[in-house]
Scaffold this active site. Structure first.
Site, PDB file in Angstrom:
ATOM      1  N   LYS A 116      -0.010   7.566   6.685  1.00 26.98           N
ATOM      2  CA  LYS A 116      -1.376   7.847   7.121  1.00 26.98           C
ATOM      3  C   LYS A 116      -1.605   9.310   7.501  1.00 26.98           C
ATOM      4  O   LYS A 116      -2.665   9.857   7.231  1.00 26.98           O
ATOM      5  CB  LYS A 116      -1.750   6.918   8.277  1.00 26.98           C
ATOM      6  N   GLY A 163      -1.329  -1.984  15.171  1.00 24.57           N
ATOM      7  CA  GLY A 163      -1.966  -2.110  16.476  1.00 24.57           C
ATOM      8  C   GLY A 163      -1.022  -1.928  17.651  1.00 24.57           C
ATOM      9  O   GLY A 163      -1.456  -1.874  18.793  1.00 24.57           O
ATOM     10  N   PHE A 200     -12.474   7.245  19.441  1.00 24.21           N
ATOM     11  CA  PHE A 200     -12.619   5.796  19.327  1.00 24.21           C
ATOM     12  C   PHE A 200     -14.024   5.470  18.838  1.00 24.21           C
ATOM     13  O   PHE A 200     -15.015   5.868  19.444  1.00 24.21           O
ATOM     14  CB  PHE A 200     -12.359   5.133  20.685  1.00 24.21           C
ATOM     15  N   HIS A 206     -15.301  -1.518   8.038  1.00 21.84           N
ATOM     16  CA  HIS A 206     -14.320  -1.131   7.043  1.00 21.84           C
ATOM     17  C   HIS A 206     -15.007  -1.178   5.678  1.00 21.84           C
ATOM     18  O   HIS A 206     -15.322  -2.245   5.176  1.00 21.84           O
ATOM     19  CB  HIS A 206     -13.130  -2.097   7.089  1.00 21.84           C
ATOM     20  N   LYS A 234      -7.469  -8.879   6.217  1.00 21.62           N
ATOM     21  CA  LYS A 234      -8.821  -9.162   5.737  1.00 21.62           C
ATOM     22  C   LYS A 234      -9.004 -10.653   5.466  1.00 21.62           C
ATOM     23  O   LYS A 234      -8.095 -11.311   4.954  1.00 21.62           O
ATOM     24  CB  LYS A 234      -9.081  -8.379   4.448  1.00 21.62           C
ATOM     25  N   ASN A 288      -5.468   3.316  -1.141  1.00 21.28           N
ATOM     26  CA  ASN A 288      -4.500   2.356  -1.662  1.00 21.28           C
ATOM     27  C   ASN A 288      -4.350   2.589  -3.160  1.00 21.28           C
ATOM     28  O   ASN A 288      -5.287   2.394  -3.918  1.00 21.28           O
ATOM     29  CB  ASN A 288      -4.958   0.932  -1.390  1.00 21.28           C
ATOM     30  N   ARG A 290      -3.243   1.201  -5.836  1.00 22.42           N
ATOM     31  CA  ARG A 290      -2.864  -0.034  -6.549  1.00 22.42           C
ATOM     32  C   ARG A 290      -4.107  -0.900  -6.720  1.00 22.42           C
ATOM     33  O   ARG A 290      -5.170  -0.555  -6.237  1.00 22.42           O
ATOM     34  CB  ARG A 290      -1.841  -0.808  -5.714  1.00 22.42           C
ATOM     35  N   VAL A 293      -6.326  -6.993  -3.460  1.00 22.07           N
ATOM     36  CA  VAL A 293      -6.580  -8.439  -3.451  1.00 22.07           C
ATOM     37  C   VAL A 293      -8.049  -8.711  -3.777  1.00 22.07           C
ATOM     38  O   VAL A 293      -8.389  -9.608  -4.540  1.00 22.07           O
ATOM     39  CB  VAL A 293      -6.232  -9.042  -2.072  1.00 22.07           C
TER      40      VAL A 293
END
Lengths: 444, 151
Positions: A116, A163, A200, A206, A234, A288, A290, A293
């Site tokens: 990240k 998290g 924050f 998302h 997700k 990502n 790739r 899903v």
């Protein structure tokens, strides 16, 4: 020229890739673990090679074993699907070293998006907005960074994930105590006390953008919203992201294409953003490298077969699609049906599916490897199928989803069907545009 | 193992449902040597149900550890890999002779990448541990014998 495609994955995505390989006239060679020898994908592939024993570490995650299986299958390309080795640079390298094509981006892109902090650096270089913040090696640095970032803020472990080691700080007078705790926790959990200070975003969504690139050109295929999550997993995804002003949506899409261009990206990728649900300011999170899903919701509204695009690009073709060719139509929603007892803290529920009756009809797509009598082994993740609905408007898609869930019956294992019924009945979901706190407020 | 073609695409199934929708029929069964598909009317929509031939029936993938199904025992709450200790090299949660209560954790079962605690479920004394560490167990396998006579 790709003629024999090795599929280094299992479950619904393996079957999905086999379908497109067949439509393209390719020979599909599926790598399976001992546990998956009799799976539906294994029955559907043209050829099957056993990679290794049931546990993933000895089969689907074993780089040497997967490459050996692909060679034994005389493959000239390897499709990694999602998860497992799909974003593993060492695997991509090993596939190439064995003289095969890796169906995925170049090594440079995989490495650039590998962690990240690195992704953040590359995002900044590509001119993308990122969440204000930065690394802090010690307490003094954290204080200086916090003054710069503003409150409320999050303290995160640099080496952390999922998290753990995260602390929210609302005001400057709480900072010292929270930094001590965050650093101690980071040291204990990850052996690395460094923390990261980040603004924050109280109400975040998302939102991600599907991109395709051929190393020269890059285009986007619109947005997806994946704000409905539980512990960063997700549950529901839809396309396009609802309730976002048109100019903000366009700006997010342009930013994603800019990143793909900056990377000279080759293949299909997803650029993830955190979007402030009140101001619609957006921040690049990661990419990502790739297939995802949730790719079917994009396919449903664009009519583009993303797996086919991946294979064409990997084979050396230039993009035949132009941005102007992409005209998203209607609205699509996907729900993930997992073998889990969601009322018992989402406890996994593997076993034999004695009966699987999936919904059918116009606007309904089912991506599953589970038929009546199918086995859900205890070794892998719990996804047993995806229900995708598409309709001209979001309201119609929501109504179709509710009806389709009523016609879904899985016996033998517990599933998340009723959780999705609760979600689809929630007025916040019906309205659309929920933030990532949705799941906490779900009355089920 | 290889089959010449996938039965039907999702689009085919949607089309069958659409055809059925224009008729008075309740369902349509397609049976071949390899598979059976039933598309059936279900209230205001349709269901699709697939079954694959006898040869295609998936074999059980969990080799259950055979244990006597009698007597009070602590059973596996779900299938997976049974571990006696919280981490490799760590001492086991319990040894024979240990006094336990309903909520005492006596082991863990790893299923689908998640660690699930096994609780004793009753008051008593661990009489015998029946399953070795790191063994794949089926749901309901008796892992330990529990002596629940009054202490």
């Amino acid at each position: 020229m790709i003629r024999r495609l090795f599929i280094a994955n299992r479950g619904e995505i393996a079957l999905r890739i086999i379908r497109t390989a067949r439509a393209m006239g390719l020979v599909s060679v599926l790598g399976v673990s001992e546990a998956d020898r009799h799976s539906l994908p294994a029955l559907s592939a043209d050829e099957v090679v056993v990679i290794g024993p049931a546990p993933s570490a000895q089969s689907y995650l074993d780089v040497a074993a997967v490459v050996a299986a692909a060679r034994a299958g005389r493959a000239d390309a390897v499709h990694p699907g999602y998860g497992f080795l799909s974003e593993n640079a060492a695997f991509a390298q090993a596939v190439a070293a064995a003289g095969m094509i890796f169906v995925g981006p170049d090594l440079a892109s995989l490495t650039a998006m590998g962690d990240k902090l690195m992704a953040r650096t590359v995002g900044i270089a590509a001119g993308l907005p990122v969440v204000p913040g930065g690394e802090a090696a010690d307490k003094a640095a954290a204080r200086a960074q916090a003054a710069h970032t503003g409150y409320p803020l999050l303290l995160k472990a640099v080496s952390g994930g999922g998290g753990r080691g995260m602390k929210r700080v609302d005001a400057p007078d709480q900072l010292d105590a929270q930094i001590d705790m965050a650093m101690a926790e980071a040291q204990a959990a990850f052996g690395d006390p460094r923390v990261y200070v980040e603004r924050f975003i109280a109400r975040g969504r998302h939102v991600e953008v599907q991109v395709l690139g051929d190393g020269h050109e890059a285009i986007h295929l619109g947005t997806r919203d994946c704000s409905i999550q539980r512990r960063f997993q997700k549950l529901v995804e839809e396309a396009p992201a609802p309730a976002i002003p048109a100019d903000k949506r366009a700006a997010i899409e342009v930013a994603a294409v800019n990143l793909a261009r900056h990377l000279r990206y080759r293949g299909a990728g997803t650029v993830e953003f955190l979007v402030d649900a009140e101001t619609f300011d957006f921040y690049f999170l990661e990419m990502n490298a790739r297939i995802q899903v949730e790719h079917p919701v994009t396919e449903a509204i664009t009519g583009v077969d993303l797996i086919e695009q991946q294979i064409l690009i990997a084979g050396g073709a230039r993009l035949s699609l132009r941005q102007g060719d992409i005209r998203p139509l209607g609205h699509a929603i996907e729900v993930r049906i997992n073998a889990e007892d969601w009322r018992a803290d989402f406890r996994p529920s593997p076993g034999r599916v004695t009966r699987a009756a999936w919904p059918a009809g116009s606007g309904i797509r089912i991506d599953t490897h589970i038929a009546s009598g199918g086995e859900v082994p205890p070794y892998y993740d719990s996804l047993i199928g995806k229900l995708i609905v598409a309709a001209p408007t979001r309201a119609q898609a929501v109504a179709l989803l509710a009806r389709a869930l009523d016609h879904l019956t899985i016996e033998g294992v517990d599933t998340t069907r009723d959780l999705h019924r609760a979600i689809v009945a929630d007025p916040r979901f019906v309205t659309g545009g929920v933030d990532t706190r949705f799941f906490e407020g779900l009355a089920a | 193992m290889s089959t010449p073609d996938l039965p039907l695409s999702p689009e085919d199934v949607a089309e069958i449902a659409a055809i059925l929708d224009g008729t008075a029929y309740q369902r349509l069964d397609v049976t071949t040597a390899r598979f059976r598909l039933r598309v059936a009317r279900d209230g205001d929509g349709f269901t699709q149900e697939w079954t694959f031939g006898e040869d295609a029936a998936p074999a059980a993938t969990v080799e259950a550890v055979a244990t006597a199904d009698t007597g009070p025992g602590i059973r596996a709450p779900l299938p997976g890999t049974f571990y006696r200790a919280p981490a490799p090299g760590a001492p086991p949660f319990v040894e024979p002779g240990a006094t336990v209560g309903p909520d005492t954790v006596v082991g863990i079962i790893e299923t689908m990448k998640l660690m699930n605690p096994v609780h004793a479920g009753a008051h008593g004394t661990i009489a015998e541990v029946l399953v070795d560490n790191a063994t794949m167990v089926a749901k309901g396998t008796v892992l330990m014998r529990l002596d629940d006579t009054a202490p």
